[in-house]
Write an enzyme that holds these catalytic residues in place. Structure first.
Site, short mmCIF file in Angstrom:
data_model
loop_
_atom_site.label_atom_id
_atom_site.label_comp_id
_atom_site.label_asym_id
_atom_site.label_seq_id
_atom_site.Cartn_x
_atom_site.Cartn_y
_atom_site.Cartn_z
N THR A 7 0.86 -1.18 0.00
CA THR A 7 0.00 0.00 0.00
C THR A 7 0.89 1.22 0.00
OG1 THR A 7 -1.99 0.94 0.99
CG2 THR A 7 -0.21 0.44 2.49
N GLY A 162 1.25 5.35 -7.45
CA GLY A 162 0.40 4.37 -8.12
C GLY A 162 0.89 4.02 -9.52
N CYS A 165 4.52 1.88 -8.37
CA CYS A 165 4.50 0.73 -7.45
C CYS A 165 3.35 -0.21 -7.81
CB CYS A 165 4.34 1.23 -6.01
SG CYS A 165 4.19 -0.11 -4.81
N THR A 168 0.28 -0.50 -5.39
CA THR A 168 -0.46 0.72 -5.10
C THR A 168 -1.38 1.01 -6.27
OG1 THR A 168 1.40 1.58 -3.80
CG2 THR A 168 -0.21 3.18 -4.58
#
Length: 178
Positions: A7, A162, A165, A168
């Site tokens: 996350t 985002g 990763c 994410t």
């Protein structure tokens, strides 16, 4: 069995505003189990923001304990975090928890690590999770080179994380305090 992980949680403070945001992806191994998880919350009558990364069950356990500490210390964020960290280090079961928290109120932002450390981040920026380094770098650049509001910085930093990763996504929850 593999642990849920991955996350990005990021917090930015500028002036009298603080924003805390996170993505919604929960991953088990290399499979996305959920894309709309809510990892950022308002607690203590809406006066404290908290975001968590790491094992989902462990994070909820820590969140419950942190809320109890806030009640015990009447909303004093630092005392609650330090007391939670003491418990985390001394309790065998807690020591095994694999999670991290970012907490923020009107005056203070703290990172509570999986080692039971309580850190006051420099520059009003804190980030944790698999995309934390990307988000922190983006937030730092934006804070140093723009006058964007904290909420906008958090949103852009999460967007960049985002994109970089794989753990994410771009389903964000962002909370603010003034």
């Amino acid at each position: 069995m593999e642990q849920y992980h991955g996350t990005t949680i990021v917090s930015v403070r500028r002036g009298n505003q603080v924003a805390l945001g996170g993505d919604g992806q929960v991953t088990l191994g290399n499979i996305v189990m959920k894309g709309t998880a809510r990892k950022v919350r308002r607690i203590y009558n809406g006066k404290v923001l908290v975001g968590f990364a790491g094992s989902t069950a462990d994070a909820f356990s820590l969140l419950d304990r942190f809320e109890a500490k806030l009640e015990k210390y009447q909303g004093n964020l630092t005392r609650a975090a330090v007391d939670l960290a003491k418990d985390w280090r001394s309790d065998r079961a807690l020591r095994r928890l694999e999670a991290m928290l970012i907490t923020a109120d009107r005056d203070t932002t703290l990172v509570i690590t999986g080692n039971g450390d309580v850190l006051d981040p420099e520059g009003g920026i804190a980030a944790i999770g698999s995309g934390g380094a990307y988000a922190q770098s983006a937030a730092k650049a934006l804070m140093e080179n723009t006058e964007m509001a904290p909420k906008d910085v958090v949103e852009k930093a999460l967007t960049i994380a985002g994109e970089l990763c794989i753990y994410t996504n771009t389903n964000f929850v962002i909370e603010t305090l003034e």
